[in-house]
Motif scaffolding. Structure first.
Motif, PDB file in Angstrom:
ATOM      1  N   GLY A 123       0.932  -1.215  -0.014  1.00 36.31           N
ATOM      2  CA  GLY A 123       0.006  -0.155   0.107  1.00 36.31           C
ATOM      3  C   GLY A 123       0.812   1.219  -0.043  1.00 36.31           C
ATOM      4  N   ASP A 124       0.629   2.248   0.970  1.00 38.72           N
ATOM      5  CA  ASP A 124       1.246   3.418   0.988  1.00 38.72           C
ATOM      6  C   ASP A 124       2.594   3.363   1.143  1.00 38.72           C
ATOM      7  OD1 ASP A 124      -1.102   4.894   0.695  1.00 38.72           O
ATOM      8  OD2 ASP A 124      -1.519   5.180   2.672  1.00 38.72           O
ATOM      9  N   GLU A 125       3.095   2.407   1.945  1.00 39.76           N
ATOM     10  CA  GLU A 125       4.677   2.096   2.171  1.00 39.76           C
ATOM     11  C   GLU A 125       5.389   1.867   1.111  1.00 39.76           C
ATOM     12  OE1 GLU A 125       7.936   1.499   4.293  1.00 39.76           O
ATOM     13  OE2 GLU A 125       6.663   2.848   4.283  1.00 39.76           O
ATOM     14  N   VAL A 148      18.619  12.069 -16.686  1.00 39.28           N
ATOM     15  CA  VAL A 148      17.525  11.293 -16.127  1.00 39.28           C
ATOM     16  C   VAL A 148      16.214  12.086 -16.698  1.00 39.28           C
ATOM     17  CG1 VAL A 148      15.839  10.728 -14.192  1.00 39.28           C
ATOM     18  CG2 VAL A 148      18.425  10.173 -14.277  1.00 39.28           C
ATOM     19  N   ALA A 149      15.172  11.589 -17.510  1.00 41.73           N
ATOM     20  CA  ALA A 149      13.998  12.538 -17.643  1.00 41.73           C
ATOM     21  C   ALA A 149      12.873  11.495 -17.483  1.00 41.73           C
ATOM     22  CB  ALA A 149      14.148  12.986 -19.228  1.00 41.73           C
ATOM     23  N   VAL A 150      12.038  12.070 -16.386  1.00 46.61           N
ATOM     24  CA  VAL A 150      10.763  11.567 -16.121  1.00 46.61           C
ATOM     25  C   VAL A 150       9.736  11.786 -17.291  1.00 46.61           C
ATOM     26  CG1 VAL A 150       8.727  11.347 -14.695  1.00 46.61           C
ATOM     27  CG2 VAL A 150      11.123  11.829 -13.890  1.00 46.61           C
ATOM     28  N   SER A 151       9.079  10.426 -17.721  1.00 47.98           N
ATOM     29  CA  SER A 151       7.984  10.397 -18.938  1.00 47.98           C
ATOM     30  C   SER A 151       6.681  10.280 -18.359  1.00 47.98           C
ATOM     31  CB  SER A 151       8.391   9.400 -19.840  1.00 47.98           C
ATOM     32  OG  SER A 151       8.524   8.162 -19.376  1.00 47.98           O
ATOM     33  N   SER A 152       6.438   9.621 -16.993  1.00 51.34           N
ATOM     34  CA  SER A 152       5.347   9.557 -16.447  1.00 51.34           C
ATOM     35  C   SER A 152       5.235   9.143 -14.941  1.00 51.34           C
ATOM     36  CB  SER A 152       4.479   8.491 -17.162  1.00 51.34           C
ATOM     37  OG  SER A 152       4.902   7.232 -17.069  1.00 51.34           O
ATOM     38  N   PHE A 153       4.228   9.517 -14.188  1.00 52.03           N
ATOM     39  CA  PHE A 153       4.132   8.988 -12.781  1.00 52.03           C
ATOM     40  C   PHE A 153       2.852   9.291 -12.289  1.00 52.03           C
ATOM     41  CE2 PHE A 153       5.094  13.753 -12.643  1.00 52.03           C
ATOM     42  CZ  PHE A 153       4.368  14.186 -11.850  1.00 52.03           C
ATOM     43  N   SER A 154       2.713   8.471 -11.202  1.00 53.03           N
ATOM     44  CA  SER A 154       1.518   8.646 -10.433  1.00 53.03           C
ATOM     45  C   SER A 154       1.830   8.727  -9.086  1.00 53.03           C
ATOM     46  CB  SER A 154       0.429   7.294 -10.867  1.00 53.03           C
ATOM     47  OG  SER A 154      -0.380   7.271 -10.017  1.00 53.03           O
ATOM     48  N   GLU A 155       1.576   9.476  -8.218  1.00 54.86           N
ATOM     49  CA  GLU A 155       1.822   9.483  -6.816  1.00 54.86           C
ATOM     50  C   GLU A 155       1.098   8.859  -6.037  1.00 54.86           C
ATOM     51  OE1 GLU A 155       1.643  14.051  -6.538  1.00 54.86           O
ATOM     52  OE2 GLU A 155       4.009  14.364  -6.657  1.00 54.86           O
ATOM     53  N   GLY A 160       5.706   9.584  -2.301  1.00 54.98           N
ATOM     54  CA  GLY A 160       6.246   8.408  -3.077  1.00 54.98           C
ATOM     55  C   GLY A 160       5.509   8.221  -4.556  1.00 54.98           C
ATOM     56  N   PHE A 161       5.600   7.228  -5.137  1.00 55.47           N
ATOM     57  CA  PHE A 161       4.935   6.788  -6.354  1.00 55.47           C
ATOM     58  C   PHE A 161       4.352   5.390  -6.336  1.00 55.47           C
ATOM     59  CE2 PHE A 161       8.619   9.545  -7.334  1.00 55.47           C
ATOM     60  CZ  PHE A 161       8.181  10.686  -8.025  1.00 55.47           C
ATOM     61  N   LYS A 162       3.065   5.591  -6.781  1.00 54.74           N
ATOM     62  CA  LYS A 162       2.668   4.174  -7.369  1.00 54.74           C
ATOM     63  C   LYS A 162       2.982   3.702  -8.264  1.00 54.74           C
ATOM     64  CE  LYS A 162      -2.250   5.615  -5.818  1.00 54.74           C
ATOM     65  NZ  LYS A 162      -3.597   5.615  -6.441  1.00 54.74           N
ATOM     66  N   GLU A 163       3.694   4.460  -9.229  1.00 55.80           N
ATOM     67  CA  GLU A 163       4.333   4.429 -10.471  1.00 55.80           C
ATOM     68  C   GLU A 163       5.157   5.316 -11.085  1.00 55.80           C
ATOM     69  OE1 GLU A 163       2.043   2.293 -13.671  1.00 55.80           O
ATOM     70  OE2 GLU A 163       3.056   3.695 -15.072  1.00 55.80           O
ATOM     71  N   ALA A 191       5.866   5.128   8.743  1.00 58.08           N
ATOM     72  CA  ALA A 191       5.647   6.607   9.429  1.00 58.08           C
ATOM     73  C   ALA A 191       4.125   6.613   9.885  1.00 58.08           C
ATOM     74  CB  ALA A 191       5.867   7.643   8.334  1.00 58.08           C
ATOM     75  N   THR A 192       3.488   5.529   9.448  1.00 54.47           N
ATOM     76  CA  THR A 192       2.089   5.592   9.613  1.00 54.47           C
ATOM     77  C   THR A 192       1.723   4.684  11.069  1.00 54.47           C
ATOM     78  OG1 THR A 192       1.508   4.030   8.093  1.00 54.47           O
ATOM     79  CG2 THR A 192       1.041   6.203   7.480  1.00 54.47           C
ATOM     80  N   GLU A 193       2.897   3.860  11.282  1.00 46.03           N
ATOM     81  CA  GLU A 193       2.825   2.822  12.340  1.00 46.03           C
ATOM     82  C   GLU A 193       2.879   3.463  13.630  1.00 46.03           C
ATOM     83  OE1 GLU A 193       2.319  -0.215  14.595  1.00 46.03           O
ATOM     84  OE2 GLU A 193       2.266  -0.607  12.220  1.00 46.03           O
ATOM     85  N   THR A 194       1.948   3.276  14.446  1.00 43.76           N
ATOM     86  CA  THR A 194       2.194   3.942  15.910  1.00 43.76           C
ATOM     87  C   THR A 194       2.433   3.013  16.744  1.00 43.76           C
ATOM     88  OG1 THR A 194      -0.288   2.899  16.333  1.00 43.76           O
ATOM     89  CG2 THR A 194      -0.255   5.246  15.444  1.00 43.76           C
TER      90      THR A 194
END
Length: 367
Positions: A123-125, A148-155, A160-163, A191-194
């Motif tokens: 998931g998020d991690e 380096v040249a980024v062509s596509s991303f999904s945050e 971070g990135f899903k992709e 970071a989300t772990e309590t």
């Protein structure tokens, strides 16, 4: 004559032949051939230079051994022994270098690369970890002087990135980065772990050689042309003069392996030569599209091989934060410099992977 030298027969002659060819105006005019020969020249230049050093070492050692057998002067004998010891230390290393140079290089190694990083299980991690890997590769590429040249991303929702997909340009990029393809597993407290529990998540990395433009080769002598009168509106000239053209061309479909006839008609202008030109252009486009589709399919099947399913069980490397270690499971190699590694200091592991691959190649080539 030793076995290694027997494998080198003809190397010098080929080097001289290629050196002559790359100065030939006809070869220079044929860009594709010139580029291939220039690459071969550079490879042969390195090999012949190394072989010349090897032969010098062998000759020096043989001469020193002869001195030991015939010379009575102790000072001369001591110098000969030093010469033999120095040669014995240097010869094994240069033999290994020659063996590696004799292995045919992967023609794709010199290409630029397309890198795809995707968050896998976690998931998020997993998305955060994919972002860490992207930063790691970006910093590594910067240290190598690559672009380096980024062509596509999904945050990712938490960062971070899903992709993320990016291209890397420079010298021997694919040959270096190809070892990073696979599933990367991270073990750390998110970071989300309590409650401070260590979680395991994964991201997949696929490194692919960048596609080059295809040169569509058509044997124009095999094209069958017909002309005909164009029908429909357009005035008397269009209807009475045979300005329409039809081409037939037998072409082997790379996707099916079956030969098929391509039929293209063009009646766009009143000028028959222009219609011929346009019909030829359409033929080239048709073949390019089919060839390109085969390339895309090949890459898609390779991608499945490289990244597996993104499942954490199909891992190539583990990044363990509590212990500050990285383990590459392909060569069972562990180092304890996690922060520096994520900062782009990954060359040591790549070097170890190259050594392991070369050892396999030498074994398969019986060198």
């Amino acid at each position: 004559m030793n076995d290694l030298l027997s494998r080198l027969d003809g190397i010098d002659e080929r080097f001289s032949e290629v050196a002559t060819l790359i100065t030939d105006p006809d070869v220079i005019a044929d860009r594709k051939r010139y580029v291939a020969l220039t690459k071969e020249y550079k490879e042969l230049e390195r090999l012949t230079s190394t072989v010349a050093n090897y032969r010098t070492l062998l000759a020096n050692r043989a001469e020193a051994k002869e001195v030991l057998e015939t010379e009575k002067d102790e000072e001369m004998r001591a110098m000969a022994r030093e010469e033999i010891d120095a040669a014995d230390r240097a010869i094994p290393a240069i033999e290994e270098e020659i063996k590696l140079l004799l292995i045919p290089a992967d023609p794709e190694d010199a290409k630029n690369a397309i890198v795809e990083i995707r968050g896998g299980t976690g998931g998020d991690e997993a998305a955060l970890f994919a972002g860490d890997l992207f930063k790691m590769y970006t910093r590594y590429c910067e240290s190598k002087g690559w672009t380096v040249a980024v062509s596509s991303f999904s945050e990712g929702a938490a960062g971070g990135f899903k992709e993320v997909v990016f291209s890397v340009s420079g010298a021997d990029v694919y040959g270096t980065l190809k070892y990073e393809s696979g599933v990367h597993r991270v073990q750390r407290v998110p970071a989300t772990e309590t409650q401070g529990r260590v979680h395991t998540s994964a991201a997949t990395v696929a490194v692919l050689p960048e596609a080059e433009e295809f040169d569509v080769e058509i044997n124009e002598g095999e094209i069958k042309w017909d002309t005909f009168r164009s029908g429909g509106a357009g005035g008397q000239n269009v209807n009475k003069v045979e300005s329409g053209v039809r081409l037939r061309y037998m072409w082997k479909n790379p996707l099916t392996g079956v030969s098929e006839e391509i039929l293209i008609e063009c009646t766009e202008t009143r000028d028959q030569p222009k219609n011929k030109e346009r019909a030829l252009s359409r033929l080239r486009t048709f073949i390019y599209d089919r060839e390109h589709q085969k390339y895309v399919d090949d890459i898609a099947s390779r991608r499945k091989t490289l990244v597996s399913t993104g499942d954490r069980s199909a891992k190539i490397r583990t990044y363990n934060f509590p212990q500050g270690r990285i383990t590459d499971h392909r060569i069972n190699y562990t180092i304890y410099n996690l922060q520096a590694f994520l900062g782009g200091d990954i060359q040591e592991v790549i070097d170890k992977l190259i050594i392991a691959e070369n050892a396999e190649k030498l074994q398969s080539e019986s060198l």
